[in-house]
Design an enzyme around this catalytic site. Structure first.
Site, PDB file in Angstrom:
ATOM      1  N   CYS A 266       0.962  -1.271  -0.072  1.00 55.37           N
ATOM      2  CA  CYS A 266       0.065  -0.102  -0.072  1.00 55.37           C
ATOM      3  C   CYS A 266       1.101   1.438   0.133  1.00 55.37           C
ATOM      4  O   CYS A 266       1.635   1.471   1.077  1.00 55.37           O
ATOM      5  CB  CYS A 266      -0.872  -0.085   1.199  1.00 55.37           C
ATOM      6  SG  CYS A 266      -1.705   1.569   1.865  1.00 55.37           S
TER       7      CYS A 266
ATOM      8  N   CYS B 298       0.189   4.058   2.731  1.00 58.86           N
ATOM      9  CA  CYS B 298       0.683   3.674   3.851  1.00 58.86           C
ATOM     10  C   CYS B 298       2.170   3.833   4.120  1.00 58.86           C
ATOM     11  O   CYS B 298       2.554   4.309   5.346  1.00 58.86           O
ATOM     12  CB  CYS B 298       0.464   2.084   4.055  1.00 58.86           C
ATOM     13  SG  CYS B 298      -1.266   1.677   3.874  1.00 58.86           S
TER      14      CYS B 298
END
Ligand SMILES: [Zn+2]
Length: 152
Positions: A66, A69
């Protein structure tokens, strides 16, 4: 998983062993400054790491693939330093912790959750700029360090 993590004190530079789960607040063994508390947790030890905390917990539910993230993670670590002693940052890789993802009904990542005991006091899905993260977290834990920094 190891039961301690090593944190370098921002005040005196001493390397301290900090427990992953404990009550209270970790402090430097040399100068007694409050240390940032940043630990990983998974399905097996979530209850131990989070349930033992007597200060608010900032949960970072993330995954290695991700991109947002990875952008948010270093900002959260800086915030854990700014709010040392007032919040424990617990990072959960949802790919390896499906039970926790399920428990919090995670629909997108990063999902950031502030817990005070069992209560969810704030929840944010998706990345935010660092400044916005900082005020979101400060509101959630009732701490505004910037107000005493005399920045204006
Ligand atoms: Zn120190």
């Amino acid at each position: 998983m190891q039961s301690t993590t090593v944190v370098t004190c921002a005040e005196c530079g001493r390397r301290n062993r900090v427990p992953r789960s404990a009550t209270g607040v970790p402090r430097c063994g040399q100068c007694h400054a409050r240390l940032p508390w940043i630990v990983d947790a998974g399905d097996d030890d979530y209850d131990d790491v989070v349930g033992s905390s007597t200060i608010p917990v900032l949960l970072d539910l993330w995954a290695p693939w991700c991109g947002p993230c990875r952008l948010v993670s270093p900002a959260l670590e800086r915030l854990a330093g700014i709010h040392a002693g007032r919040v424990k940052l617990v990072k959960v890789n949802v790919d390896e912790a499906p039970a926790i993802a399920e428990r919090f009904s995670v629909r997108g990542i990063p999902t950031l959750i502030v817990l005070d005991g069992q209560d969810i006091v704030a929840r944010q899905t998706g990345a935010l700029p660092e400044q916005a993260l900082q005020s979101w977290l400060s509101d959630a834990i009732g701490a505004h360090p910037s107000t005493k920094d005399a920045r204006d």
